[in-house]
Design an enzyme around this catalytic site. Structure first.
Site, mmCIF file in Angstrom:
data_model
loop_
_atom_site.group_PDB
_atom_site.id
_atom_site.type_symbol
_atom_site.label_atom_id
_atom_site.label_comp_id
_atom_site.label_asym_id
_atom_site.label_seq_id
_atom_site.Cartn_x
_atom_site.Cartn_y
_atom_site.Cartn_z
ATOM 1 N N LYS A 82 0.675 -1.325 -0.105
ATOM 2 C CA LYS A 82 0.056 -0.063 0.038
ATOM 3 C C LYS A 82 0.897 1.305 0.157
ATOM 4 C CE LYS A 82 -4.416 -1.566 1.885
ATOM 5 N NZ LYS A 82 -5.536 -1.280 2.827
ATOM 6 N N LYS A 105 -4.749 -11.006 -5.879
ATOM 7 C CA LYS A 105 -5.763 -11.401 -5.271
ATOM 8 C C LYS A 105 -6.712 -10.454 -5.635
ATOM 9 C CE LYS A 105 -5.107 -8.309 -1.430
ATOM 10 N NZ LYS A 105 -5.250 -8.280 0.214
ATOM 11 N N LYS A 163 -10.265 -4.487 -3.796
ATOM 12 C CA LYS A 163 -11.092 -3.319 -4.055
ATOM 13 C C LYS A 163 -10.409 -2.259 -4.935
ATOM 14 C CE LYS A 163 -13.078 -4.330 0.187
ATOM 15 N NZ LYS A 163 -12.885 -4.370 1.694
HETATM 16 P P1 TYM Z 1 -10.311 -6.367 4.328
HETATM 17 O O1 TYM Z 1 -11.254 -5.372 4.759
HETATM 18 O O2 TYM Z 1 -9.479 -6.258 3.617
HETATM 19 O O3 TYM Z 1 -10.979 -7.980 4.146
HETATM 20 C C1 TYM Z 1 -11.985 -8.431 4.903
HETATM 21 C C2 TYM Z 1 -11.793 -10.129 4.791
HETATM 22 O O4 TYM Z 1 -11.952 -10.371 3.620
HETATM 23 C C3 TYM Z 1 -10.965 -11.319 3.189
HETATM 24 N N1 TYM Z 1 -10.417 -10.879 1.760
HETATM 25 C C4 TYM Z 1 -10.251 -12.077 0.935
HETATM 26 N N2 TYM Z 1 -10.524 -13.520 1.078
HETATM 27 C C5 TYM Z 1 -10.087 -14.183 0.116
HETATM 28 N N3 TYM Z 1 -9.740 -13.760 -1.012
HETATM 29 C C6 TYM Z 1 -9.466 -12.288 -1.428
HETATM 30 N N4 TYM Z 1 -9.288 -11.953 -2.517
HETATM 31 C C7 TYM Z 1 -9.767 -11.390 -0.156
HETATM 32 N N5 TYM Z 1 -9.914 -10.333 -0.049
HETATM 33 C C8 TYM Z 1 -10.164 -9.822 1.255
HETATM 34 C C9 TYM Z 1 -9.553 -10.718 4.122
HETATM 35 O O5 TYM Z 1 -8.686 -11.743 4.425
HETATM 36 C C10 TYM Z 1 -10.547 -10.343 5.476
HETATM 37 O O6 TYM Z 1 -10.762 -11.544 6.331
HETATM 38 N N6 TYM Z 1 -7.153 -5.447 8.008
HETATM 39 C C11 TYM Z 1 -8.451 -6.151 7.641
HETATM 40 C C12 TYM Z 1 -9.562 -5.703 8.427
HETATM 41 C C13 TYM Z 1 -9.181 -5.724 9.821
HETATM 42 C C14 TYM Z 1 -9.493 -6.925 10.868
HETATM 43 C C15 TYM Z 1 -9.241 -6.356 12.198
HETATM 44 C C16 TYM Z 1 -9.814 -8.318 10.522
HETATM 45 C C17 TYM Z 1 -9.255 -4.688 10.806
HETATM 46 N N7 TYM Z 1 -8.821 -5.061 12.067
HETATM 47 C C18 TYM Z 1 -9.302 -7.285 13.170
HETATM 48 C C19 TYM Z 1 -9.599 -9.320 11.553
HETATM 49 C C20 TYM Z 1 -9.523 -8.903 13.142
HETATM 50 C C21 TYM Z 1 -8.617 -5.853 6.203
HETATM 51 O O7 TYM Z 1 -8.338 -4.968 5.705
HETATM 52 O O8 TYM Z 1 -9.563 -6.741 5.838
#
Ligand code: TYM
Length: 332
Positions: free
Chosen positions: A112, A195, A198
């Protein structure tokens, strides 16, 4: 009862299929057997440039998508991160326990910040994983259900929990990452080696929960496939077809092996048509229900306020314990 906690960022116009398959589906299953906490990390949402009105709208919409996808607030605790100041407060303590090298080795930070340009990237991108560690550790979960891409952050949370416990006395539970077997990583339809995300380079690579049926079908039809005609699972030489099979497996509940068997001798086109139907059957009702829920934002807000109240009952005392242990003078 064992506890799980997870969150999903309110970025993008909608959650995408990777979020759904890699995370939300498992949340919905887990709330049956676990004391589950799910939240919307809006503080994480400002680590990259954002529009305030959009953020507010997306936070509500993300909550609506969780509910539409099957999160049941009678069973689970659903809340918004910024309603809970304890997250930022604990994050500061954890930030002070994190090494500069440790933080700058996080792959999501590297990706990022490279995108933003090393010097102009906000420091929030660097401290993001410590905030995420705080999100997790405040609730003493046994497990954190996430997709594969968040595993490194959960590892950091584990390390910080152990470090704190070692230095200040037993305080935090050390949580396990719960990574799904199927769909741990869904790839971009146009570029099946990166992957699904967004920040995809082409909107056609991304299947969104809020897409119309027609749009879903169109995107799947134009998904990149591979040389040859054979339908088999092989991430190395057939990344496109393998991704379609993973998605299919995740939305249909059939195993990859069953699907490969079923499509033996058939063409890519067959697979795509059936896959589009299966994805529409899964996402369509969630989209429609989300739109319904968004018609009553006051009700959504009230529900989130109740969730924050429940969350506070756990996060409040834990933060007080931490503050005492690190040596902060009691306020009263
Ligand atoms: P985020 O918002 O990018 O994604 C949310 C969840 O979706 C999963 N994910 C995917 N799984 C499979 N294939 C993909 N292409 C894919 N893209 C996203 C992510 O693994 C995630 O489980 N930092 C985290 C948000 C967060 C969080 C937390 C999660 C903040 N605090 C505490 C767990 C516990 C994030 O940006 O996920």
């Amino acid at each position: 009862e064992h506890r799980v906690l997870s969150g999903m960022q309110p970025s993008g116009d909608s959650l995408h299929l990777g979020n759904y398959v890699g995370a939300l589906v498992n949340w919905v299953t887990m709330q049956e057997d676990y004391d589950a906490f799910f939240f919307i990390p809006d503080l994480h949402g400002i680590t990259v440039p954002h529009d305030p009105a959009e953020l507010r709208h997306r936070t509500r919409m993300t909550a609506a998508q969780f509910l539409a996808g099957g999160i049941d607030v009678e069973r689970s605790t659903l809340f918004v991160q910024s309603h809970m100041p304890e997250h930022a407060q604990l994050a500061w303590v954890l930030t002070c326990l994190t090494g500069m090298g440790e933080a700058s080795r996080m792959t999501q930070f590297k990706d990022k910040s490279a995108k933003q340009g090393a010097d102009s990237a906000g420091v929030g991108l660097l401290t993001y994983p410590m905030l995420m560690a705080a999100d997790i550790l405040l609730y003493q979960p046994d497990g954190v259900p996430v997709g594969d891409d968040q595993k490194q952050h959960v590892e950091l949370a584990r390390n910080l929990a152990q470090r704190f416990n070692h230095r200040f006395g037993e305080t935090f539970r050390v949580p396990e990452p719960f990574i799904p077997q199927v769909g741990a990583r869904i790839y971009d339809l146009q570029d099946p080696t990166t992957k699904m995300s967004k920040s995809a380079s082409s909107p056609n690579g991304l299947l969104n929960i809020m897409d119309t049926d027609k749009k879903i079908a169109k995107k799947i039809k134009s998904a990149v496939t591979d040389d040859g005609t054979e339908i088999r699972f092989d991430r190395e030489s057939k990344p496109g077809v393998s991704n379609l099979l993973s998605i299919y497996s995740a939305v249909s509940g059939k195993s990859i092996d069953e699907l490969v068997e079923e499509y033996q001798g058939k063409m890519y086109g067959h697979l795509k048509v059936d896959l589009a139907d299966a994805v529409v059957a899964t996402l369509g009702p969630i989209r429609d229900r989300t739109l319904e829920l968004l018609e009553d934002p006051a009700e959504l807000d009230a529900l989130l306020a109740r969730g924050a109240e429940k969350a506070r009952g756990i996060a409040g005392p834990l933060l007080a314990d931490v503050y005492g242990k690190v040596g902060f003078l009691p306020a009263a």
